[in-house]
Design a protein around this motif. Structure first.
Motif, short mmCIF file in Angstrom:
data_model
loop_
_atom_site.label_atom_id
_atom_site.label_comp_id
_atom_site.label_asym_id
_atom_site.label_seq_id
_atom_site.Cartn_x
_atom_site.Cartn_y
_atom_site.Cartn_z
N LEU A 15 -45.66 57.65 106.43
CA LEU A 15 -44.62 56.92 105.69
C LEU A 15 -45.01 56.74 104.22
N SER A 16 -46.31 56.62 103.95
CA SER A 16 -46.78 56.55 102.56
C SER A 16 -46.46 57.83 101.81
N PHE A 17 -46.53 58.96 102.51
CA PHE A 17 -46.18 60.24 101.90
C PHE A 17 -44.71 60.23 101.47
N ILE A 18 -43.86 59.68 102.32
CA ILE A 18 -42.44 59.58 101.97
C ILE A 18 -42.28 58.65 100.77
N GLY A 19 -42.94 57.50 100.81
CA GLY A 19 -42.88 56.56 99.69
C GLY A 19 -43.44 57.14 98.40
N ALA A 20 -44.43 58.03 98.54
CA ALA A 20 -45.02 58.68 97.36
C ALA A 20 -44.01 59.56 96.64
N ASN A 21 -42.98 59.96 97.34
CA ASN A 21 -41.93 60.77 96.73
C ASN A 21 -40.85 59.93 96.07
N VAL A 22 -40.90 58.62 96.26
CA VAL A 22 -39.96 57.71 95.61
C VAL A 22 -40.69 57.13 94.40
N LYS A 23 -40.66 57.87 93.32
CA LYS A 23 -41.44 57.52 92.12
C LYS A 23 -40.62 56.66 91.17
N THR A 58 -49.71 60.00 96.47
CA THR A 58 -48.89 59.91 95.26
C THR A 58 -49.56 60.64 94.11
N ALA A 59 -50.86 60.45 93.95
CA ALA A 59 -51.58 61.11 92.86
C ALA A 59 -51.52 62.63 93.00
N VAL A 60 -51.68 63.13 94.22
CA VAL A 60 -51.61 64.57 94.47
C VAL A 60 -50.22 65.08 94.13
N LEU A 61 -49.19 64.40 94.61
CA LEU A 61 -47.82 64.83 94.35
C LEU A 61 -47.44 64.74 92.87
N SER A 62 -48.13 63.86 92.13
CA SER A 62 -47.86 63.70 90.71
C SER A 62 -48.73 64.60 89.84
N GLY A 63 -49.71 65.26 90.45
CA GLY A 63 -50.60 66.14 89.69
C GLY A 63 -51.71 65.40 88.97
N PHE A 64 -52.16 64.26 89.49
CA PHE A 64 -53.23 63.46 88.89
C PHE A 64 -53.00 63.27 87.39
#
Length: 169
Positions: A15-23, A58-64
């Motif tokens: 669920l954190s992965f899903i939330g990580a996409n809600v930036k 979130t950091a991975v999905l954002s590219g650090f």
């Protein structure tokens, strides 16, 4: 630690992965909501792992965006946030289904750690990247998003009510 708790923790991380996409902005997202909820349901230790994993996703999905070291330290801050949040809530709730006092104090502590205190810890690494003005700019954004994550986690926790009590057995 039992299998059921481990499976629930894995679910909260998913669920954190899903939330990580809600930036909201850069690597500021709704990845910590499952961490806060997981902390309430499973306890501070599980919550710390879920919170750290959520930020990493979130950091991975954002590219650090602020550098790998900043995000590794932020993972530790998120782990500490969840642990402290959970410890405060459990002490104040004292076994009851829901504690308003516990929610306010643990939520306030979580917002402070996640926002201004976390930025203060990171400031030696962040000042060269975004400057002092950038850090000041992030305080209300981080704090506001943290507060929303905590609030929604408590709403869900309250709605789960009896199911959580039965799980905790």
């Amino acid at each position: 630690m039992n299998l059921q708790s481990n499976v629930l923790a894995a679910l909260f991380i998913a669920l954190s992965f899903i939330g990580a996409n809600v930036k909201v902005l850069g690597s500021i997202a709704f990845d910590s909501l499952p961490g806060f909820l997981g902390t309430l349901v499973l306890g501070p230790a599980y919550g710390a792992v879920i919170g750290a994993a959520g930020h990493f996703l979130t950091a991975v999905l954002s590219g650090f965006p602020l550098s790998l070291p900043v995000h590794l330290i932020t993972m530790c801050i998120m782990a500490a946030t969840m642990a402290i949040f959970g410890i405060i809530y459990r002490r104040l709730a004292d076994g009851i289904q829901f504690s308003v006092k516990g929610a306010l104090l643990s939520g306030g502590a979580a917002v402070l750690i996640n926002g201004p205190i976390g930025l203060l810890v990171l400031s030696p690494l962040l000042v060269p990247i975004i400057g002092q003005t950038g850090i000041i700019y992030f305080v209300p954004i981080l704090s506001g998003v943290a507060a929303l994550n905590v609030l929604v986690a408590f709403v869900i926790y309250r709605l789960l009510g009896k199911a959580v009590l039965e799980y905790k057995g």
